[in-house]
Design a protein around this motif. Structure first.
Motif, PDB file in Angstrom:
ATOM      1  N   VAL A 162       5.077  58.968  11.675  1.00 15.74           N
ATOM      2  CA  VAL A 162       6.240  58.347  11.036  1.00 15.74           C
ATOM      3  C   VAL A 162       6.125  58.383   9.524  1.00 15.74           C
ATOM      4  O   VAL A 162       7.052  58.754   8.813  1.00 15.74           O
ATOM      5  CB  VAL A 162       6.411  56.894  11.524  1.00 15.74           C
ATOM      6  CG1 VAL A 162       7.376  56.132  10.622  1.00 15.74           C
ATOM      7  CG2 VAL A 162       6.917  56.866  12.951  1.00 15.74           C
ATOM      8  N   PRO A 205      13.545  59.503   8.229  1.00 16.85           N
ATOM      9  CA  PRO A 205      13.756  60.655   9.101  1.00 16.85           C
ATOM     10  C   PRO A 205      15.188  61.186   9.055  1.00 16.85           C
ATOM     11  O   PRO A 205      15.430  62.354   9.253  1.00 16.85           O
ATOM     12  CB  PRO A 205      13.404  60.116  10.491  1.00 16.85           C
ATOM     13  CG  PRO A 205      13.634  58.653  10.380  1.00 16.85           C
ATOM     14  CD  PRO A 205      13.289  58.279   8.972  1.00 16.85           C
ATOM     15  N   MET A 246       4.945  66.806  11.988  1.00 18.27           N
ATOM     16  CA  MET A 246       5.895  65.986  11.226  1.00 18.27           C
ATOM     17  C   MET A 246       5.670  66.137   9.729  1.00 18.27           C
ATOM     18  O   MET A 246       6.627  66.183   8.943  1.00 18.27           O
ATOM     19  CB  MET A 246       5.761  64.521  11.631  1.00 18.27           C
ATOM     20  CG  MET A 246       6.247  64.215  13.039  1.00 18.27           C
ATOM     21  SD  MET A 246       8.018  64.465  13.271  1.00 18.27           S
ATOM     22  CE  MET A 246       8.673  63.187  12.187  1.00 18.27           C
ATOM     23  N   TRP A 263      12.336  65.027  14.091  1.00 20.42           N
ATOM     24  CA  TRP A 263      12.001  63.603  14.179  1.00 20.42           C
ATOM     25  C   TRP A 263      12.269  63.018  15.557  1.00 20.42           C
ATOM     26  O   TRP A 263      11.645  62.043  15.967  1.00 20.42           O
ATOM     27  CB  TRP A 263      12.763  62.815  13.122  1.00 20.42           C
ATOM     28  CG  TRP A 263      14.256  62.838  13.293  1.00 20.42           C
ATOM     29  CD1 TRP A 263      15.128  63.711  12.732  1.00 20.42           C
ATOM     30  CD2 TRP A 263      15.042  61.951  14.095  1.00 20.42           C
ATOM     31  NE1 TRP A 263      16.403  63.442  13.137  1.00 20.42           N
ATOM     32  CE2 TRP A 263      16.394  62.355  13.967  1.00 20.42           C
ATOM     33  CE3 TRP A 263      14.742  60.858  14.895  1.00 20.42           C
ATOM     34  CZ2 TRP A 263      17.432  61.709  14.616  1.00 20.42           C
ATOM     35  CZ3 TRP A 263      15.782  60.204  15.560  1.00 20.42           C
ATOM     36  CH2 TRP A 263      17.104  60.626  15.411  1.00 20.42           C
TER      37      TRP A 263
END
Length: 397
Positions: free
Chosen positions: A142, A147, A271, A278
């Motif tokens: 994250v 995102p 990521m 995402w």
């Protein structure tokens, strides 16, 4: 709010509060650059978090009030959401260290309060485990970036806001007569000791493995295998000291961390390099929830851990056939489903054991991550983690 409305809202509010509060307690310390002061992290903070999680859960067990538990959780979320603005600019490094310890303590209190408020309710327990484990799997990926640009806030900021609303709602709608599970003083002493010993042990083992990274050949793998063996033995000792019904959870958590770590690192790398969309994170969260919810119908941890460990190891050993042949989203879903199933099937009866287990994944990555990062063939690192996961799976079968 009328009595009838409060009764209807109470159940969903408690479930949502359990899921989000556990998620925040893992997500914010791990990926909360957007809400926490820069430089306030500490490698030893998980020790404080683990001990305070057990102590706060046990303290709330003594008061017996679920409303108090949810109010304390809401207050902890407010502090976590405000602390970046409360810390003055230009604060010294020593003061930032103190702030880091405070954040660790608040996180532990939040985790313990959410556990106390949820434990004893089947849906609350499953939501708590699902929220905490889903946050662990996705926290590193994250980060602090938004995102979706239209969201404006980062994921940790949204998580804090929703968790605050949910915990306040849970506190306001707790039905009269719903009490927190009573505490066992003997079990509390064991759990606090285990929290400190295990989290400190993970940190020391991780440092030891890292310090021997220059070794080669058999000696290197003796060090790595020995560190993982000590971690598993530590979980086994805890399992033998707690009452029947509580003895599988810490071992299941240990096995789940080892089983999931290679895919977790791949998700993080994807990521960070923007090669993974995402929404794969949402797939991971949904798969964890599905696995935990399936556990009453398949109350065995062994299949879930073996599934997750096999996917992780196969991805490394056969990168072309598995790593490229099976989309990352599918592999992430299978690992999340398997580990969620294993943890859901191993739920302890005692809130203090649950608080300890939920607090352990982050410190456990110190030793698991050190083994994974050894400057050697990744296939052998994956095999070592696979072996640790399978041993835990066999013990909790």
């Amino acid at each position: 709010m009328g009595v009838t409305t409060a009764v209807r809202v109470a159940g969903p509010a408690a479930v949502l509060a359990a899921f989000l509060a556990a998620g925040v307690a893992i997500l914010v310390p791990a990926a909360g650059e957007s809400v926490l002061p820069e430089g306030a992290r500490s490698e030893w903070a998980p020790v404080v978090t683990a001990a305070l999680a057990v102590l706060s859960a046990a303290g709330l067990q003594r008061t017996g009030s679920r409303r108090t538990a949810w109010m304390l959780a809401a207050a902890s979320i407010v502090v976590l959401g405000s602390i970046r603005y409360l810390v003055p600019a230009g604060i010294s490094a020593d003061s930032l260290t103190v702030v880091g310890w405070m954040i660790a303590a608040i996180t532990g209190v939040l985790l313990g309060a959410a556990t106390a408020g949820s434990w004893g309710s089947a849906t609350g327990q499953w939501a708590l485990i699902a929220g905490g484990w889903a946050a662990f799997l996705t926290a590193a990926a994250v980060g602090s970036e938004v995102p979706v640009e239209a969201m404006r806030w980062t994921v940790p900021q949204w998580a804090l806001a929703f968790a605050l609303v949910a915990t306040v709602a849970a506190a306001l709608t707790v039905p009269a007569g719903m009490r927190v599970q009573r505490a066992d003083p003997r079990l509390l002493a064991i759990m606090v000791t285990a929290a400190v010993v295990l989290s400190v042990g993970y940190r020391l083992l991780g440092g030891f493995v890292g310090s021997r990274a220059s070794d080669t050949g058999v000696l290197l793998w003796l060090v790595a295998g020995g560190a993982l063996a000590v971690a598993v033995v530590g979980a086994e000792i805890v399992a033998r000291l707690v009452p029947p019904g509580d003895d599988r959870f810490v071992l299941a958590v240990t096995g789940a961390v080892a089983a999931a770590y290679p895919v977790l690192v791949e998700l993080w790398s994807g990521m960070q390099s923007a090669t993974v969309p995402w929404w794969v994170l949402l797939v991971a969260v949904a798969a964890v929830v599905a696995g935990v919810r399936l556990s009453p119908y398949m109350p065995y941890a062994l299949p879930g851990l073996v599934l997750a460990a096999s996917i992780s190891a196969a991805t490394v050993w056969w990168p072309a056939e598995i790593g490229e042949g099976i989309p990352l989203a599918v592999r992430v879903a299978l690992v999340a489903l398997g580990t969620g199933l294993a943890l859901g099937a191993s739920l302890p009866g005692s809130a203090s054991v649950a608080a300890l287990g939920l607090a352990l994944p982050v410190p456990a990555t110190a030793v698991v991550g050190a083994v994974w990062m050894l400057p050697a063939d990744a296939q052998w690192s994956a095999l070592a983690l696979f072996a640790a996961a399978v041993i835990c799976a066999w013990q909790v079968r």
